[in-house]
Design an enzyme around this catalytic site. Structure first.
Site, PDB file in Angstrom:
ATOM      1  CD  GLU A  17      79.845  75.365  37.810  1.00  0.00           C
ATOM      2  OE1 GLU A  17      79.779  75.148  39.030  1.00  0.00           O
ATOM      3  OE2 GLU A  17      79.721  74.488  36.945  1.00  0.00           O
ATOM      4  CD  GLN A 175      76.053  67.592  39.618  1.00  0.00           C
ATOM      5  OE1 GLN A 175      75.640  68.599  39.041  1.00  0.00           O
ATOM      6  NE2 GLN A 175      77.259  67.071  39.406  1.00  0.00           N
TER       7      GLN A 175
HETATM    8  P1  FAD Z   1      85.420  62.404  45.188  1.00  0.00           P
HETATM    9  O1  FAD Z   1      85.171  63.198  46.420  1.00  0.00           O
HETATM   10  O2  FAD Z   1      86.781  61.897  44.959  1.00  0.00           O
HETATM   11  O3  FAD Z   1      84.354  61.216  45.159  1.00  0.00           O
HETATM   12  C1  FAD Z   1      84.250  60.370  44.015  1.00  0.00           C
HETATM   13  C2  FAD Z   1      83.701  59.023  44.412  1.00  0.00           C
HETATM   14  O4  FAD Z   1      84.652  58.358  45.240  1.00  0.00           O
HETATM   15  C3  FAD Z   1      82.418  59.067  45.244  1.00  0.00           C
HETATM   16  O5  FAD Z   1      81.660  57.962  44.889  1.00  0.00           O
HETATM   17  C4  FAD Z   1      82.905  58.948  46.681  1.00  0.00           C
HETATM   18  O6  FAD Z   1      81.932  58.380  47.547  1.00  0.00           O
HETATM   19  C5  FAD Z   1      84.074  58.014  46.494  1.00  0.00           C
HETATM   20  N1  FAD Z   1      85.133  58.203  47.495  1.00  0.00           N
HETATM   21  C6  FAD Z   1      85.606  59.358  47.987  1.00  0.00           C
HETATM   22  N2  FAD Z   1      86.602  59.129  48.874  1.00  0.00           N
HETATM   23  C7  FAD Z   1      86.763  57.774  48.929  1.00  0.00           C
HETATM   24  C8  FAD Z   1      87.617  56.906  49.653  1.00  0.00           C
HETATM   25  N3  FAD Z   1      88.533  57.391  50.497  1.00  0.00           N
HETATM   26  N4  FAD Z   1      87.509  55.564  49.453  1.00  0.00           N
HETATM   27  C9  FAD Z   1      86.587  55.058  48.598  1.00  0.00           C
HETATM   28  N5  FAD Z   1      85.722  55.849  47.885  1.00  0.00           N
HETATM   29  C10 FAD Z   1      85.824  57.181  48.051  1.00  0.00           C
HETATM   30  N6  FAD Z   1      84.059  67.916  37.138  1.00  0.00           N
HETATM   31  C11 FAD Z   1      85.032  68.419  36.348  1.00  0.00           C
HETATM   32  O7  FAD Z   1      85.678  67.658  35.621  1.00  0.00           O
HETATM   33  N7  FAD Z   1      85.303  69.755  36.314  1.00  0.00           N
HETATM   34  C12 FAD Z   1      84.639  70.648  37.082  1.00  0.00           C
HETATM   35  O8  FAD Z   1      84.919  71.847  37.045  1.00  0.00           O
HETATM   36  C13 FAD Z   1      83.615  70.152  37.950  1.00  0.00           C
HETATM   37  N8  FAD Z   1      82.918  70.988  38.757  1.00  0.00           N
HETATM   38  C14 FAD Z   1      81.990  70.468  39.627  1.00  0.00           C
HETATM   39  C15 FAD Z   1      81.332  71.342  40.497  1.00  0.00           C
HETATM   40  C16 FAD Z   1      80.388  70.856  41.395  1.00  0.00           C
HETATM   41  C17 FAD Z   1      79.695  71.819  42.346  1.00  0.00           C
HETATM   42  C18 FAD Z   1      80.078  69.449  41.419  1.00  0.00           C
HETATM   43  C19 FAD Z   1      79.047  68.931  42.372  1.00  0.00           C
HETATM   44  C20 FAD Z   1      80.712  68.594  40.554  1.00  0.00           C
HETATM   45  C21 FAD Z   1      81.692  69.077  39.652  1.00  0.00           C
HETATM   46  N9  FAD Z   1      82.383  68.233  38.782  1.00  0.00           N
HETATM   47  C22 FAD Z   1      83.349  68.743  37.950  1.00  0.00           C
HETATM   48  C23 FAD Z   1      82.072  66.800  38.724  1.00  0.00           C
HETATM   49  C24 FAD Z   1      82.996  65.945  39.603  1.00  0.00           C
HETATM   50  O9  FAD Z   1      84.342  66.054  39.214  1.00  0.00           O
HETATM   51  C25 FAD Z   1      82.522  64.510  39.444  1.00  0.00           C
HETATM   52  O10 FAD Z   1      81.241  64.348  40.026  1.00  0.00           O
HETATM   53  C26 FAD Z   1      83.488  63.456  39.928  1.00  0.00           C
HETATM   54  O11 FAD Z   1      83.042  62.181  39.446  1.00  0.00           O
HETATM   55  C27 FAD Z   1      83.518  63.321  41.460  1.00  0.00           C
HETATM   56  O12 FAD Z   1      84.022  64.422  42.024  1.00  0.00           O
HETATM   57  P2  FAD Z   1      84.140  64.526  43.624  1.00  0.00           P
HETATM   58  O13 FAD Z   1      84.926  65.745  43.872  1.00  0.00           O
HETATM   59  O14 FAD Z   1      82.816  64.367  44.269  1.00  0.00           O
HETATM   60  O15 FAD Z   1      85.035  63.220  43.896  1.00  0.00           O
END
Ligand code: FAD
Length: 291
Positions: A17, A175
């Site tokens: 990455e 993560q």
């Molecule tokens: P989501 O899947 O939307 O989840 C976020 C929160 O909402 C969680 O607590 C989940 O349990 C909850 N949730 C999900 N669906 C629902 C629902 N239907 N109802 C109620 N609650 C719900 N960030 C960046 O800005 N740029 C990047 O390039 C980036 N790359 C990343 C790469 C990896 C491999 C990882 C693990 C993280 C990365 N992140 C990045 C961080 C990520 O954007 C953050 O952790 C963000 O806060 C959550 O992303 P998510 O896709 O898990 O969100």
């Protein structure tokens, strides 16, 4: 160009990455890093995206550069919070035109200053997964948080949301984490939800305790006491800290591969040294039949 879902179907994938640099010096340095890592033959590399679209152009530029200038398949990260559906569609149109086939669909984080995004037509990454799937043509990854997402009220609901979005995506990348049990218990939880999609461990070799502790605090990961004690033995010797951090990561990676992890994704922080050492210590540079 390869679709990550297809690569995973043929065996473990090893990937790196990068983040898009802010200035000329950063681009030069990243160019050197990619040149040093390219010959290792990673299955793909991924490029991060600034939450709310803050690196929209730079991410796309780096993804295109990797695609045109190297033999490696790129994956573009894309966050949905802070975007309208029309903006996301424009981004997908551009990636399709460029021939990019892999996207990591993420929620992203709210602005650090606590303000709301001006216009946001998305709340969760699962909505972005749905839109990308409907658009068509991309292999779709999502983020997994082995220790739970820091904004989740509890692990049970977080796992349920992860299972739901992973059912619609092709794979997940985690993560970073330091205890294998966090990964194993997440995989057990996903299995109990009937989800068996590949979940690739994200690996961060600790080379600087202060930096990793800061990142861990933001991502909800635990930096275990035993790890702090081991790396602290390096004292003021940065090279020794890197050596210890890479040894710890090597052990974790070897165990993850033993238990059948579908690959490893290395957070490089745009530096090549620790990743190259880790690669060599895992024997990934050995010819396949070398034993
Ligand atoms: P989501 O899947 O939307 O989840 C976020 C929160 O909402 C969680 O607590 C989940 O349990 C909850 N949730 C999900 N669906 C629902 C629902 N239907 N109802 C109620 N609650 C719900 N960030 C960046 O800005 N740029 C990047 O390039 C980036 N790359 C990343 C790469 C990896 C491999 C990882 C693990 C993280 C990365 N992140 C990045 C961080 C990520 O954007 C953050 O952790 C963000 O806060 C959550 O992303 P998510 O896709 O898990 O969100």
């Amino acid at each position: 160009m390869a679709r990550i879902a297809d690569l995973l179907a043929s065996g473990p994938t090893f990937s790196f990455e990068f983040f898009p640099p802010k200035n000329e010096a950063g681009w030069l340095s990243l160019g050197r890093t990619i040149a040093e890592l390219e010959h290792l033959g990673p299955h793909y590399v991924s490029v991060t995206y600034g939450a709310g679209g803050s690196t929209r152009t730079r991410t796309a530029d780096l993804v295109s550069w990797v695609k045109r200038q190297t033999p490696i398949s790129p994956m573009a990260h894309l966050t949905c919070q802070g975007h309208t559906r029309a903006e996301i569609r424009d981004i997908l149109i551009d990636y399709r035109a460029e021939g990019v086939q892999n996207l990591l669909a993420l929620g992203g984080d709210p602005p650090a200053d606590g303000s709301e995004h001006a216009v946001s037509e998305y709340r969760f990454s699962s909505e972005l997964v749905d839109d990308i799937r409907a658009f068509g043509g991309f292999s779709i990854g999502v983020a997994a948080h082995p220790e739970g997402h820091p904004r989740s009220p509890d692990l049970v609901s977080d796992r349920a949301h992860l299972a739901r979005k992973l059912a619609d995506a092709d794979f997940a990348i985690t993560q970073f984490f330091f205890e294998i049990d966090h990964y194993l218990s997440m995989m057990d939880d996903l299995a109990s939800h009937g989800v068996d999609k590949p979940v690739i461990p994200g690996i961060m070799p600790v080379t600087n305790l202060a930096q990793v502790s800061r990142m861990a605090h933001m991502s909800g990961a635990e930096v275990p006491r035993w790890l702090v004690e081991k790396v602290s033995k390096a004292g003021d010797d940065p090279e020794e800290a890197v050596r210890i951090g890479v040894d710890i990561a090597t052990e974790l990676c070897a165990r993850l591969l033993e238990v059948g992890a579908p690959g490893l994704h290395f957070y490089t922080l745009n530096r090549s040294g620790p990743t190259r050492d880790l690669w060599r210590q895992l024997g990934l540079d050995a010819p396949p039949d070398a034993g």
